[in-house]
Write an enzyme that holds these catalytic residues in place. Structure first.
Site, short mmCIF file in Angstrom:
data_model
loop_
_atom_site.label_atom_id
_atom_site.label_comp_id
_atom_site.label_asym_id
_atom_site.label_seq_id
_atom_site.Cartn_x
_atom_site.Cartn_y
_atom_site.Cartn_z
N LYS A 131 -5.02 -10.05 -6.25
CA LYS A 131 -6.16 -10.38 -5.39
C LYS A 131 -7.33 -9.47 -5.74
O LYS A 131 -7.12 -8.28 -5.98
CB LYS A 131 -5.72 -10.15 -3.94
CG LYS A 131 -6.74 -10.53 -2.90
CD LYS A 131 -6.39 -9.95 -1.53
CE LYS A 131 -6.88 -8.53 -1.36
NZ LYS A 131 -7.19 -8.11 0.00
N LYS A 147 -11.07 -4.06 -3.46
CA LYS A 147 -11.87 -2.84 -3.69
C LYS A 147 -11.02 -1.76 -4.34
O LYS A 147 -11.42 -1.09 -5.27
CB LYS A 147 -12.40 -2.29 -2.37
CG LYS A 147 -13.35 -3.18 -1.66
CD LYS A 147 -13.83 -2.46 -0.39
CE LYS A 147 -14.16 -3.42 0.71
NZ LYS A 147 -13.02 -3.69 1.60
N LYS A 150 0.80 -1.22 0.00
CA LYS A 150 0.00 0.00 0.00
C LYS A 150 0.84 1.27 0.00
O LYS A 150 0.34 2.35 -0.32
CB LYS A 150 -0.99 0.00 1.18
CG LYS A 150 -2.04 -1.10 1.01
CD LYS A 150 -3.35 -0.81 1.71
CE LYS A 150 -4.39 -1.79 1.19
NZ LYS A 150 -5.66 -1.74 1.79
N1 AQP Z 1 -9.89 -11.42 -2.94
C1 AQP Z 1 -10.23 -11.92 -1.77
N2 AQP Z 1 -10.39 -13.26 -1.61
C2 AQP Z 1 -10.76 -13.79 -0.42
N3 AQP Z 1 -11.01 -13.02 0.68
C3 AQP Z 1 -10.89 -11.69 0.57
N4 AQP Z 1 -11.06 -10.68 1.44
C4 AQP Z 1 -10.80 -9.49 0.82
N5 AQP Z 1 -10.46 -9.70 -0.45
C5 AQP Z 1 -10.50 -11.06 -0.65
C6 AQP Z 1 -11.47 -10.85 2.82
O1 AQP Z 1 -12.61 -10.02 3.04
C7 AQP Z 1 -12.59 -9.57 4.39
C8 AQP Z 1 -12.83 -8.07 4.41
O2 AQP Z 1 -11.76 -7.43 3.75
P1 AQP Z 1 -11.48 -5.87 3.93
O3 AQP Z 1 -12.31 -5.09 3.03
O4 AQP Z 1 -11.55 -5.44 5.31
O5 AQP Z 1 -9.97 -5.78 3.64
P2 AQP Z 1 -9.15 -6.12 2.41
O6 AQP Z 1 -8.64 -7.50 2.52
O7 AQP Z 1 -8.12 -5.06 2.40
O8 AQP Z 1 -10.19 -6.03 1.19
P3 AQP Z 1 -9.97 -5.30 -0.11
O9 AQP Z 1 -11.12 -5.50 -0.99
O10 AQP Z 1 -8.64 -5.73 -0.66
O11 AQP Z 1 -9.96 -3.78 0.32
P4 AQP Z 1 -8.92 -2.64 0.07
O12 AQP Z 1 -8.73 -2.61 -1.42
O13 AQP Z 1 -9.56 -1.43 0.61
O14 AQP Z 1 -7.67 -3.02 0.78
C9 AQP Z 1 -11.24 -9.95 4.97
O15 AQP Z 1 -11.42 -11.09 5.80
C10 AQP Z 1 -10.41 -10.32 3.78
O16 AQP Z 1 -9.46 -11.32 4.07
#
Ligand code: AQP
Length: 329
Positions: free
Chosen positions: A193, A196, A111
């Site tokens: 991965k 968002k 990040k």
């Molecule tokens: N691609 C993924 N596959 C499986 N699990 C996932 N999670 C996120 N992306 C995947 C799981 O969803 C839960 C909530 O995630 P989060 O939004 O709090 O954090 P994150 O992992 O940072 O999700 P994003 O979409 O990648 O958000 P940004 O882009 O803002 O960082 C967690 O349990 C995560 O493991």
């Protein structure tokens, strides 16, 4: 009863990676565990964000969770910033948080790669995450694979804090991860991965047209250049999504038609879109209903925060007492 805690950031719309990797599991687990689910808005401000939309995004994520089946009567569902004890425990944990490990976190490195100025909050994100989990003395944490390193850090905080302040009778648990078979859903780019912030997602609440518009250009088996080339489903990201959304008959058909060049990728994508639209329709319909009553949703979240605080204040008092603070009982 074991207690589970998990959270999701309101950094954008919930996507199918969140759902398959985490949220769907939370819905199943709430039947068997004392379940606490949090929209972690304090985490969401560690990267640049739009002030004007944070509140709506936070509510929308909560709506997505309820629409997906989180039952606020059964589970505690709340917004992190409504329970100030998260921030306070975060500070207390900085006394035992190893800086070197924070700097080595993969998510921190990813990040900050393109940032000129790095907010300290991004570095300290895993400390707040440890506080989120340990504030409720949760011993199980259902997450996607991307969170395993942070969870190991939480266990480290627990061990270090116990060693420093409760050496004879450890107070904080060392929580274990609960993974699902869909622990890492790859994005529609077929590379990173699904995330968002990377814009490679299918939204959990996307309309049928939006789902099709996103799947149509999605990456498939890179070696399949024309319709006549046989493909290899094992290296096609969309086949993985078929496994999560399609019936066994469709999955078998996709496998054969892909390997024999019996159809083109677009035919395969159409089948996937149909399966996804059908699976997600009930969630989308429930979300539409909930969006009509935002005051009702806010009331649910306020009640969730009250229930969460009842646990959080107790843990914080116990923590402060063990750390020797004046007036802590
Ligand atoms: N691609 C993924 N596959 C499986 N699990 C996932 N999670 C996120 N992306 C995947 C799981 O969803 C839960 C909530 O995630 P989060 O939004 O709090 O954090 P994150 O992992 O940072 O999700 P994003 O979409 O990648 O958000 P940004 O882009 O803002 O960082 C967690 O349990 C995560 O493991």
């Amino acid at each position: 009863m074991d207690r589970i805690f998990s959270g999701v950031q309101p950094t954008g719309d919930l996507h199918i990676g969140n759902w398959l990797g985490a949220v769907r599991n939370w819905v199943a687990l709430q039947e068997r565990y004392d379940t606490i689910i949090c929209v972690v808005d304090l985490h969401a401000v560690t990267i640049p964000y739009e002030v004007a939309t944070l509140e709506v995004r936070t509510r929308d994520v909560a709506i997505g969770l309820m629409a997906a089946g989180i039952d606020p009567e059964r589970a505690i569902l709340f917004v992190q910033s409504a329970v100030p004890e998260h921030a306070e425990l975060n500070w207390l944990f900085t006394s035992v948080a190893p800086l070197g490990e924070l700097e080595r976190m993969t998510q921190f490195k990813d990040k900050t790669e393109k940032l000129e100025s790095i907010p300290a909050g991004l570095l300290c994100y895993p400390i707040l995450q440890a506080a989120d989990i340990l504030l409720y003395l949760a011993n199980k944490v259902p997450v996607g694979e991307d969170q395993l390193q942070h969870l190991e850090f939480t266990r480290e905080i627990s061990r270090r804090w116990n060693a420093a302040y409760a050496p004879d009778a450890p107070y904080f648990p060392e929580p274990q991860a609960l993974l699902t078979p869909a622990k890492r859903i790859v994005g529609l780019d077929g590379k990173a991965k699904m995330s968002k912030s990377l814009g490679n997602t299918v939204g959990l609440l996307d309309s049928p047209d939006e789902i099709w518009a996103k799947l149509r250009p999605a990456a498939t088996d890179p070696a399949r250049v024309t319709k006549k080339d046989p493909g290899n489903p094992e290296i096609c990201n969309l086949f993985e999504l078929h496994r999560h959304f399609s019936s066994p008959e469709t999955i078998a058909e996709v496998d054969v038609k892909c390997r024999t060049a019996g159809w083109g990728c677009l035919d395969c994508k159409r089948r996937l879109a149909d399966a996804m639209i059908e699976t997600l329709a009930p969630i989308r319909e429930r979300a539409t209903e909930l969006k009509r009553d935002s005051a009702g949703v806010d009331a649910v979240l306020a009640r969730g925060a009250e229930r969460a605080r009842a646990i959080a204040t107790k843990t914080l008092s116990e923590t402060k007492r063990r750390m020797g603070f004046h007036g802590a009982r």
